[in-house]
Design a protein around this motif. Structure first.
Motif, PDB file in Angstrom:
ATOM      1  N   ALA A  21      21.141  -3.977  77.252  1.00 11.60           N
ATOM      2  CA  ALA A  21      22.163  -5.012  77.063  1.00 11.60           C
ATOM      3  C   ALA A  21      21.837  -6.263  77.865  1.00 11.60           C
ATOM      4  CB  ALA A  21      23.532  -4.472  77.452  1.00 11.60           C
ATOM      5  N   THR A  27      26.023  -6.074  82.965  1.00  6.13           N
ATOM      6  CA  THR A  27      25.513  -4.999  82.098  1.00  6.13           C
ATOM      7  C   THR A  27      25.003  -3.863  82.969  1.00  6.13           C
ATOM      8  OG1 THR A  27      23.317  -6.025  82.014  1.00  6.13           O
ATOM      9  CG2 THR A  27      24.882  -6.671  80.302  1.00  6.13           C
ATOM     10  N   GLY A  66      25.844  -0.823  83.189  1.00  3.21           N
ATOM     11  CA  GLY A  66      25.793   0.523  82.623  1.00  3.21           C
ATOM     12  C   GLY A  66      26.870   1.429  83.178  1.00  3.21           C
ATOM     13  N   GLY A 109      27.126  -3.304  76.929  1.00  2.47           N
ATOM     14  CA  GLY A 109      26.487  -2.017  77.179  1.00  2.47           C
ATOM     15  C   GLY A 109      27.505  -0.990  77.634  1.00  2.47           C
ATOM     16  N   ALA A 152      23.812  -1.223  72.569  1.00  5.58           N
ATOM     17  CA  ALA A 152      23.881  -1.969  73.820  1.00  5.58           C
ATOM     18  C   ALA A 152      23.119  -3.286  73.710  1.00  5.58           C
ATOM     19  CB  ALA A 152      23.321  -1.133  74.968  1.00  5.58           C
TER      20      ALA A 152
END
Length: 523
Positions: free
Chosen positions: A15, A108, A110, A275, A287
């Motif tokens: 992402a 991003t 995660g 994402g 993502a």
């Protein structure tokens, strides 16, 4: 690494890199801060990513980083510890103490998988302990797959994994016992149900061989599927007041993510997410798509901001460009504003005129006045800026024509012309608002003696279509015909032309501009 960017991207996975690539290609200054902790690092390859199926994650991200760099993006290995508001932008503090500033943020970072507390399970994560059939199902097709239930979704997961293998076993672990309807559905698909907690994952020669149950029994398996909870890695956003919210599926909390709209925009203006931090179910392909979508949205937001700033600057320019202070500052800012050569249309029209009295309006640093005086004219020259007038007088002295030149500082919008009865009145590239412009043209015409010449030259509106950099103020430009319309044809012999002229633009390229040229002889 600089300390100011249009966009700082926190997180260098699919992402983040896709968003950074989109922004770098949009010619934004971008910094990606990457802690090097991709969620899919243990996986052998990414899947369902068109054109890159099976590519090892590290190789994919290496290629992505190279692409971002190729388009001018910057990357730094490090951890962003905190993001806070900073004026109309944001400040991001890195773990090494450095600060970077951004107009916009794309986060991003995660997520973190919350795995069941089963000895040996975490060590196999991403290898033969799996979470997503779309990511790993094909690789374990037709093998013995155990589905470790961590809640009510265990039955759903078992039925889903059955698509990839006929050898699926549901391990209820700490999940609920399937109800009669679920038992029937599982039986119809040939899925065995094994009750009781799983106490350990068994391996042999670094390969998963099965699981150990609390009752001491063992179940032989080749892969273990776990529907882990996923929580957004979002500590960096705490300082901005953004916290994850629980996500439920079929009444079960499956994790937590940062709320955002379809473009990734959060409730904090200027902050986007993409994402897994914003979508627990996002795979690499989705993502990356979310990162690109967010990048495009951020660029559009910056375009709006840039346009607002440009409008404000444009209004300031229009409000101040004709004021004395503006021109005094312009001349003070450099030793010479103009080339020092007479304007070409003046040379073309006045070279064969008999010398007499001339009025040069908007004389600047005096090149036209000095040229005329050198040809025998007695020249009165006027400019708005005192600095320009002083320079012009100095140039006349240097050229030995000081006795034939008089330089006056005046604002002719509000002050009278210095006399009348001139044999030549010239105004080169004097541009004013329409009403003031027409009034000045009329006053200049009234200052011409019978038999004398009025020469007015300006920038043609068509110049805005070229690559020549001029202030985009079409309302100030004019055509020769517009000037001619202010003159009585019974009193004037008029030539009105829009003449092309070759120049070299600011980039060193040849360009054609058009001068609006009015030459009128008073009858």
């Amino acid at each position: 690494m600089d300390d100011r960017y249009d966009v700082v991207v926190i997180g260098g996975g699919a992402a983040g890199l896709a968003g950074a690539l989109t922004l770098a290609r949009a010619r934004r200054t971008v910094l990606v801060i990457d802690a090097g902790q991709p969620r899919n690092a243990p996986a052998a390859g990414v899947h369902n990513l068109l054109g890159h199926d099976g590519t090892p994650p590290a190789r994919l991200y290496e290629a992505g980083r190279a692409e971002v760099t190729r388009y001018g993006g910057h990357l730094v290995d490090g951890t962003a510890e905190q993001a806070t508001a900073d004026g109309d932008g944001f400040r991001v503090r890195l773990s090494d103490g450095r600060d970077v500033h951004a107009r916009r943020l794309l986060v991003t970072t995660g997520g973190v998988d919350e795995l069941p507390d089963v000895p040996g399970l975490a060590a196999r994560w991403g290898r033969d302990v799996l979470h997503c059939p779309y990511c790993h199902g094909f690789e374990v097709r037709d093998r013995r797959i155990g589905v470790l239930a961590a809640g009510p979704l265990g039955v759903h997961q078992a039925l889903l994994w059955r698509q990839w293998s006929p050898h699926v076993i549901l391990l209820t672990h700490d999940g609920p016992t399937p109800d009669p309807e679920q038992v029937e559905r599982l039986a119809a698909r040939g899925i065995a149900v094994v009750p009781g907690p799983v106490t350990a994952v068994r391996t042999d020669d670094d390969t998963l061989t099965g699981v150990l149950l609390a009752d001491g029994d063992r179940v032989a398996l080749d892969a273990l599927a776990v529907a882990a909870r996923l929580h957004a890695r979002s500590v960096v956003l705490t300082g901005l007041g953004l916290t994850p919210v629980d996500v439920e599926l079929a009444g079960q909390v499956v994790g937590a993510q940062i709320p955002a709209d379809p473009t990734g925009a959060t409730t904090v203006p200027g902050v986007w997410v993409a994402g897994n931090v914003a979508d627990l179910r996002a795979q690499v392909a989705t993502a990356a798509a979310a990162g690109m979508t967010a990048g495009a949205a951020i660029n559009a937001d910056l375009v709006d901001a840039d346009t607002r700033d440009a409008v404000a600057a444009h209004r300031r320019l229009r409000a101040t460009m004709h004021e004395r202070d503006t021109w005094e500052e312009r001349y003070r800012s450099r030793p010479a504003v103009w080339s020092g050569r007479p304007n070409p249309q003046l040379v073309a029209e006045a070279a064969d005129l008999p010398a007499g009295r001339a009025l040069d309006v908007g004389c600047g640093e005096g090149a036209d006045a000095v040229w005329l005086a050198g040809r025998g004219w007695q020249v009165t020259a006027v400019d708005l800026a005192e600095v320009a007038v002083a320079r012009a007088a100095g140039h006349a002295t240097d050229a030995g024509v000081a006795d034939r030149t008089t330089f006056i500082q005046a604002d002719l919008r509000h002050e009278p012309l210095p006399g009348t009865g001139y044999d030549l009145v010239t105004a080169q590239y004097v541009h004013l608002p329409a009403e003031q412009q027409r009034e000045l043209w009329q006053r200049l015409a009234d200052a011409v003696a019978p038999g004398g010449t009025l020469l007015i030259v300006g920038h043609h509106p068509a110049d805005l279509r070229t690559g020549v950099r001029r202030p985009h103020l079409p309302e100030l430009m004019f055509t020769a015909a517009q000037v001619a319309d202010t003159l009585d044809p019974h009193r004037w012999a008029v030539t009105a032309e829009d003449r092309p002229r070759e120049i070299t633009d600011h980039d060193g390229r040849a360009a054609t501009v058009r001068d609006a040229v009015l030459v009128a002889r008073r009858r």
